[in-house]
Design a protein around this motif. Structure first.
Motif, PDB file in Angstrom:
ATOM      1  N   ALA A 314       5.193 -18.959   5.637  1.00 46.70           N
ATOM      2  CA  ALA A 314       6.325 -19.832   5.757  1.00 46.70           C
ATOM      3  C   ALA A 314       5.618 -21.352   5.489  1.00 46.70           C
ATOM      4  O   ALA A 314       6.345 -22.111   5.194  1.00 46.70           O
ATOM      5  N   HIS A 315       4.500 -21.500   5.788  1.00 50.56           N
ATOM      6  CA  HIS A 315       3.891 -22.715   5.460  1.00 50.56           C
ATOM      7  C   HIS A 315       3.267 -22.692   4.063  1.00 50.56           C
ATOM      8  O   HIS A 315       2.630 -24.008   3.776  1.00 50.56           O
ATOM      9  N   GLY A 316       3.617 -21.837   3.243  1.00 52.92           N
ATOM     10  CA  GLY A 316       3.130 -22.018   1.766  1.00 52.92           C
ATOM     11  C   GLY A 316       1.832 -21.409   1.677  1.00 52.92           C
ATOM     12  O   GLY A 316       1.019 -21.903   0.618  1.00 52.92           O
ATOM     13  N   GLY A 317       0.970 -20.958   2.704  1.00 57.05           N
ATOM     14  CA  GLY A 317      -0.210 -20.630   2.832  1.00 57.05           C
ATOM     15  C   GLY A 317      -0.591 -18.995   2.400  1.00 57.05           C
ATOM     16  O   GLY A 317       0.226 -18.312   2.444  1.00 57.05           O
ATOM     17  N   ASN A 318      -1.827 -18.676   2.571  1.00 55.13           N
ATOM     18  CA  ASN A 318      -2.213 -17.453   2.670  1.00 55.13           C
ATOM     19  C   ASN A 318      -3.144 -17.000   3.797  1.00 55.13           C
ATOM     20  O   ASN A 318      -3.893 -17.431   4.196  1.00 55.13           O
ATOM     21  N   ILE A 319      -2.966 -15.563   4.138  1.00 52.89           N
ATOM     22  CA  ILE A 319      -3.886 -15.328   4.891  1.00 52.89           C
ATOM     23  C   ILE A 319      -4.344 -13.619   4.672  1.00 52.89           C
ATOM     24  O   ILE A 319      -3.926 -12.932   4.010  1.00 52.89           O
ATOM     25  N   TRP A 320      -5.918 -13.433   4.785  1.00 54.43           N
ATOM     26  CA  TRP A 320      -6.454 -12.431   4.367  1.00 54.43           C
ATOM     27  C   TRP A 320      -7.556 -12.120   5.199  1.00 54.43           C
ATOM     28  O   TRP A 320      -8.035 -12.724   6.087  1.00 54.43           O
ATOM     29  N   ALA A 321      -8.190 -10.656   5.175  1.00 58.50           N
ATOM     30  CA  ALA A 321      -9.079 -10.439   5.920  1.00 58.50           C
ATOM     31  C   ALA A 321     -10.241  -9.790   4.979  1.00 58.50           C
ATOM     32  O   ALA A 321     -10.050  -9.103   3.901  1.00 58.50           O
ATOM     33  N   THR A 322     -11.479  -9.954   5.483  1.00 58.44           N
ATOM     34  CA  THR A 322     -12.550  -9.301   4.699  1.00 58.44           C
ATOM     35  C   THR A 322     -13.503  -8.533   5.872  1.00 58.44           C
ATOM     36  O   THR A 322     -13.927  -8.976   6.709  1.00 58.44           O
ATOM     37  N   HIS A 323     -14.053  -7.377   5.046  1.00 57.11           N
ATOM     38  CA  HIS A 323     -14.715  -6.761   5.990  1.00 57.11           C
ATOM     39  C   HIS A 323     -16.293  -6.982   5.664  1.00 57.11           C
ATOM     40  O   HIS A 323     -16.621  -7.076   4.438  1.00 57.11           O
ATOM     41  N   HIS A 324     -17.124  -7.057   6.665  1.00 58.40           N
ATOM     42  CA  HIS A 324     -18.505  -7.211   6.112  1.00 58.40           C
ATOM     43  C   HIS A 324     -19.410  -6.419   6.956  1.00 58.40           C
ATOM     44  O   HIS A 324     -19.128  -6.139   7.958  1.00 58.40           O
ATOM     45  N   GLU A 325     -20.491  -6.111   6.187  1.00 56.93           N
ATOM     46  CA  GLU A 325     -21.635  -5.172   7.064  1.00 56.93           C
ATOM     47  C   GLU A 325     -22.213  -6.186   7.720  1.00 56.93           C
ATOM     48  O   GLU A 325     -22.390  -7.402   7.378  1.00 56.93           O
ATOM     49  N   GLY A 326     -22.759  -5.698   8.842  1.00 55.68           N
ATOM     50  CA  GLY A 326     -23.374  -6.719   9.651  1.00 55.68           C
ATOM     51  C   GLY A 326     -23.300  -6.393  11.155  1.00 55.68           C
ATOM     52  O   GLY A 326     -24.170  -6.663  11.897  1.00 55.68           O
ATOM     53  N   PRO A 327     -22.133  -5.888  11.724  1.00 56.64           N
ATOM     54  CA  PRO A 327     -20.960  -5.659  11.044  1.00 56.64           C
ATOM     55  C   PRO A 327     -19.999  -6.726  11.486  1.00 56.64           C
ATOM     56  O   PRO A 327     -20.309  -7.712  11.805  1.00 56.64           O
ATOM     57  N   GLY A 328     -18.639  -6.320  11.287  1.00 53.58           N
ATOM     58  CA  GLY A 328     -17.598  -7.353  11.524  1.00 53.58           C
ATOM     59  C   GLY A 328     -16.746  -7.752  10.559  1.00 53.58           C
ATOM     60  O   GLY A 328     -16.663  -6.869   9.457  1.00 53.58           O
ATOM     61  N   ALA A 329     -15.781  -8.534  10.662  1.00 52.63           N
ATOM     62  CA  ALA A 329     -14.711  -8.705   9.885  1.00 52.63           C
ATOM     63  C   ALA A 329     -14.458 -10.280   9.829  1.00 52.63           C
ATOM     64  O   ALA A 329     -14.691 -11.160  10.826  1.00 52.63           O
ATOM     65  N   THR A 330     -13.870 -11.082   8.714  1.00 47.37           N
ATOM     66  CA  THR A 330     -13.550 -12.245   8.744  1.00 47.37           C
ATOM     67  C   THR A 330     -12.222 -12.402   8.533  1.00 47.37           C
ATOM     68  O   THR A 330     -11.567 -11.735   7.628  1.00 47.37           O
ATOM     69  N   PHE A 331     -11.195 -13.183   9.454  1.00 46.54           N
ATOM     70  CA  PHE A 331      -9.831 -13.335   9.000  1.00 46.54           C
ATOM     71  C   PHE A 331      -9.854 -14.844   8.606  1.00 46.54           C
ATOM     72  O   PHE A 331     -10.099 -15.815   9.142  1.00 46.54           O
ATOM     73  N   SER A 332      -9.090 -14.976   7.520  1.00 44.40           N
ATOM     74  CA  SER A 332      -8.938 -16.568   7.080  1.00 44.40           C
ATOM     75  C   SER A 332      -7.699 -16.656   6.558  1.00 44.40           C
ATOM     76  O   SER A 332      -6.702 -15.827   6.056  1.00 44.40           O
ATOM     77  N   PHE A 333      -7.381 -17.881   6.785  1.00 48.01           N
ATOM     78  CA  PHE A 333      -5.893 -18.186   6.249  1.00 48.01           C
ATOM     79  C   PHE A 333      -6.344 -19.749   5.703  1.00 48.01           C
ATOM     80  O   PHE A 333      -7.237 -20.667   5.848  1.00 48.01           O
ATOM     81  N   SER A 334      -5.002 -19.997   4.586  1.00 47.40           N
ATOM     82  CA  SER A 334      -5.111 -21.523   3.981  1.00 47.40           C
ATOM     83  C   SER A 334      -3.951 -21.889   4.069  1.00 47.40           C
ATOM     84  O   SER A 334      -3.004 -21.318   4.261  1.00 47.40           O
TER      85      SER A 334
END
Lengths: 343, 215
Positions: A314-334
């Motif tokens: 709704a704010h014209g942005g994007n949200i996505w997730a990435t899995h990484h070994e290590g372990p864990g995940a990153t959630f990002s939004f722009s």
């Protein structure tokens, strides 16, 4: 009490007055003179300033003695030391003030917490949405069955069948109303957009969630980009997104050995970006987590990230997730720096 | 209209659900009354009819499960729980505490009506048992002290002669007491008297028989 020598006999009125605190002397004399004129009792309170420099609070009680002709002969009275009483009263007042202040502080904190949880717990929100919809659904189903039974009776009870069918319509509309209220809650046009400093918002979230973060043994690191510009966005909604991502991260690391959580802000040419990185269990399918009713948590409704995505989009942005070994995940939004891109 | 021979109580804080569940029960010919809270239900006088309580787990005033525990100590109607979401731990707790069933909304008419009918039947039996027992106790209370002494001896299987000897009275007198006991207890046979006595917890020392034989 007056630091006078009883051996020297009864003190004169004047010598007694001398002991009265200079600030209180005029008021006291006034009160006494007034009482004498009216031939009535007096009971003023005043302070004594003694030769030793000590200040004492006293109360003098004087009763008039009148002769048969109703003429004032003298005053008989006592002077009581009320210093301790005054001190106690003062302390009580002070402690009451302090208590009031503490209560205010507590109230403020509660308000903040309420505010935070109001916008924070999306899992709870979705559970209550489910409940809100389920109630009219239950009523619709039960009324539907009842209506059928009235029709099926011999002879059919048309009046009651109609009445229950009308309730089906009414409760159906109630359910639709719930749905439209929820839609309004997350409507694309809804955000109340203000100038928003995303770094400040991250600091706020860190403060709001400090207990939860520490309570779960999580180490939070924030890395706030110095060049992140102010954007135009709905602060409450974006806060909701960050809180939700942080909470998900905390929950994802519940069983982890190392619980390091990184929240980072940065900018690209056109966007402000926020990354929330955890060392949790990671993601099997990073694409899927934003879909409704998909949850990796046993008790999750699978609505939190869906709502996050709807807010960010709704704010014209994007949200996505990435899995990484290590372990864990990153959630990002722009979020776009130029808000006009959002509309 | 004939007075109802049962009653179903519905407690749910949601007015439309309450209304709909009550309507569904009525449409199946059941006598149902609705309450918005546990407090309301408790305030209302309840007729001594076989019944059933359809209770929403999540009530604003009292948690349904806690309420169930409170009721457990009293002679109350069977409880059928209804809940907005299938909460397994809660349903396990409820069933263990004696709830008849745990229905998840929205439930079908058959599911509700079957369990409610079963609950009423169960309560009817329990009420009958309680009434029977009260009656047997009343009969036993109408016996004279001597008749109350005779009763265990008959139940223990003593012959008239033995029982008379046990009490130190004549056989004729014992026979009179015996027939009074049978009449007052409304027992058609010794076997029936034994059955009634078993429900009364009248102590019948087995030694009686043998001691009588030895004399």
């Amino acid at each position: 009490m007056h630091e006078m020598d009883p051996a020297r006999g009864a003190p004169s009125f004047e010598s007694a007055i001398e002991r009265v605190h200079p600030q209180d002397r005029p008021v006291l004399l006034e009160a006494v003179n007034e009482a004498v004129r009216a031939k009535v009792a007096f009971q003023p309170e005043y302070r004594l300033l003694l030769p030793s420099g000590i200040v004492r609070s006293v109360r003098i009680i004087g009763h008039p003695v009148l002769n048969a002709a109703d003429e004032l002969v003298e005053y008989i009275g006592t002077v009581m030391d009320v210093t301790e009483q005054k001190r106690a009263e003062h302390e009580l007042r002070t402690s009451e003030l302090e208590r009031e202040r503490a209560e205010h502080a507590l109230h403020d904190a509660r308000e903040k917490l309420a505010q935070a949880s109001k916008f924070a717990s999306l899992a709870e929100l979705s559970a209550s949405i489910a409940h809100e919809i389920n109630q009219p659904l239950q009523a619709i189903v039960a009324n539907g069955y009842a209506s059928l039974r009235w029709l099926d009776a011999s002879p059919p009870n048309i009046g009651k069948a109609i009445r229950t069918a009308q309730r089906v319509v009414r409760d159906g509309n109630a359910a639709a109303e719930v749905v439209s209220r929820i839609r309004a809650l997350f409507k694309r046009a809804a955000p109340a957009k203000i100038d928003l400093d995303i770094n400040k918002l991250i600091v706020q979230v860190r403060t709001l969630m400090a207990d939860e973060i520490q309570g779960n043994g999580v180490l939070l690191e924030t890395e706030l980009g110095a060049d992140v510009p102010t954007i135009t966005a709905d602060a409450v909604q974006i806060q909701q997104v960050i809180v939700n991502l942080v909470r998900n991260a905390i929950e994802a690391m519940a069983g982890a050995q190392r619980k390091r959580l990184q929240v980072r802000s940065r900018r690209s040419a056109t966007h402000v970006l926020v990354d929330v990185r955890d060392q949790g269990t990671g993601l099997v399918d990073p694409e899927k987590v934003f879909e409704p009713f998909v949850s990796t948590k046993e008790t999750g409704m699978g609505m939190g990230l869906t709502i996050c995505r709807s807010i960010i989009e709704a704010h014209g942005g994007n949200i996505w997730a990435t899995h990484h070994e290590g372990p864990g995940a990153t959630f990002s939004f722009s979020l776009p720096i130029d808000a006009s891109e959002a509309m | 209209m004939t007075p109802p021979d049962h009653i179903v109580y519905v407690i749910d804080d949601d007015p439309s659900v309450r209304e709909a569940v009550t309507e569904l029960l009525s449409s199946a010919g059941l006598n149902a009354v609705a309450f918005g809270s546990v407090a309301e239900y408790l305030m209302q006088p309840r007729p001594d009819l076989p019944g059933c309580l359809v209770l929403d787990v999540n009530m604003p005033d009292v948690n349904g499960l806690d309420f169930q525990e409170q009721l457990a100590a009293t002679a109350h109607v069977p409880i059928v729980f209804i809940t907005g979401h299938g909460d397994i731990p809660k349903s396990v707790r409820a069933i263990k505490a004696g709830a008849l069933d745990f229905l998840t909304k929205p439930f079908s008419d058959e599911a509700l009506l079957q369990v409610v009918a079963a609950a009423i039947e169960q309560d009817r039996k329990a009420l009958r048992e309680r009434a029977d027992l009260a009656q047997i106790r009343a009969r036993h209370a109408s016996l004279t002290p001597r008749e109350r002494e005779v009763l265990p001896l008959i139940v223990a299987g003593l012959l008239n002669k033995q029982a008379a000897a046990e009490l130190g009275i004549s056989e004729i007198t014992l026979q009179i007491h015996r027939s009074n006991v049978m009449r007052k207890m409304e027992a058609g046979s010794v076997a029936e008297l034994v059955r009634l006595a078993a429900r009364l917890d009248v102590s019948i020392p087995p030694a009686h028989g043998r001691r009588g034989m030895r004399r």
